[in-house]
Design a protein around this motif. Sequence first.
Motif, short mmCIF file in Angstrom:
data_model
loop_
_atom_site.label_atom_id
_atom_site.label_comp_id
_atom_site.label_asym_id
_atom_site.label_seq_id
_atom_site.Cartn_x
_atom_site.Cartn_y
_atom_site.Cartn_z
N LEU A 59 0.83 -1.20 0.00
CA LEU A 59 0.00 0.00 0.00
C LEU A 59 0.86 1.25 0.00
N LEU A 69 -4.76 7.17 -5.99
CA LEU A 69 -5.27 5.80 -5.91
C LEU A 69 -5.22 5.30 -4.47
N ALA A 70 -4.13 5.56 -3.75
CA ALA A 70 -4.02 5.13 -2.35
C ALA A 70 -5.12 5.79 -1.51
N GLU A 72 -7.98 6.85 -2.63
CA GLU A 72 -9.25 6.25 -3.04
C GLU A 72 -9.45 4.90 -2.36
N VAL A 73 -8.40 4.09 -2.28
CA VAL A 73 -8.48 2.78 -1.64
C VAL A 73 -8.79 2.94 -0.16
N GLU A 76 -12.35 4.11 0.50
CA GLU A 76 -13.34 3.04 0.37
C GLU A 76 -13.44 2.26 1.67
N GLU A 77 -12.31 2.03 2.32
CA GLU A 77 -12.29 1.31 3.59
C GLU A 77 -12.65 2.21 4.76
#
Length: 153
Positions: A59, A69-70, A72-73, A76-77
């Motif tokens: 990560l 992107l990180a 965004e990931v 989401e969590e």
Amino acid sequence: MATKSFPYSTFLRGPSEVLPTLDHADVILERRDDENIILMRAERFEAGAASLRIVARALAIVARRNSDLAEEVLAEELPWLTWLPDSERHECVRELLNHLIAGADTGELLPFARSLTSWRSTAVIWSDPELARELQGPFSGDGPEAARPKGDS
């Protein structure tokens, strides 16, 4: 992996009643006056620690190469990240990743957990525009004068 709970006193009276459970589950020893204790086989512990190190580093690599992107990931969590202003969201992601990587490497994850709790609380404050505005100041003086407590002296 499954977990099974036992009262701590059961373990103290007869570990042989509890230890066979470790063949198929981790054991939580429930204590009344202190934090619970978890017993697990070393092989399962090491597998979890190794997995955490790999995921944390992967990560971190994604975050360095593509911070959007990180973010965004993680968003989401951790959906509450959307309540943070952009500058704080970037700082939060960076700080959480740094704590996660350090914790995965050392096995000390409490700083990560504390940071996660702190940032979640900050996000909740930002979710209330009036409260966020109040907490940003300006603050007038030191506040009202408090009466001196009455005591024996």
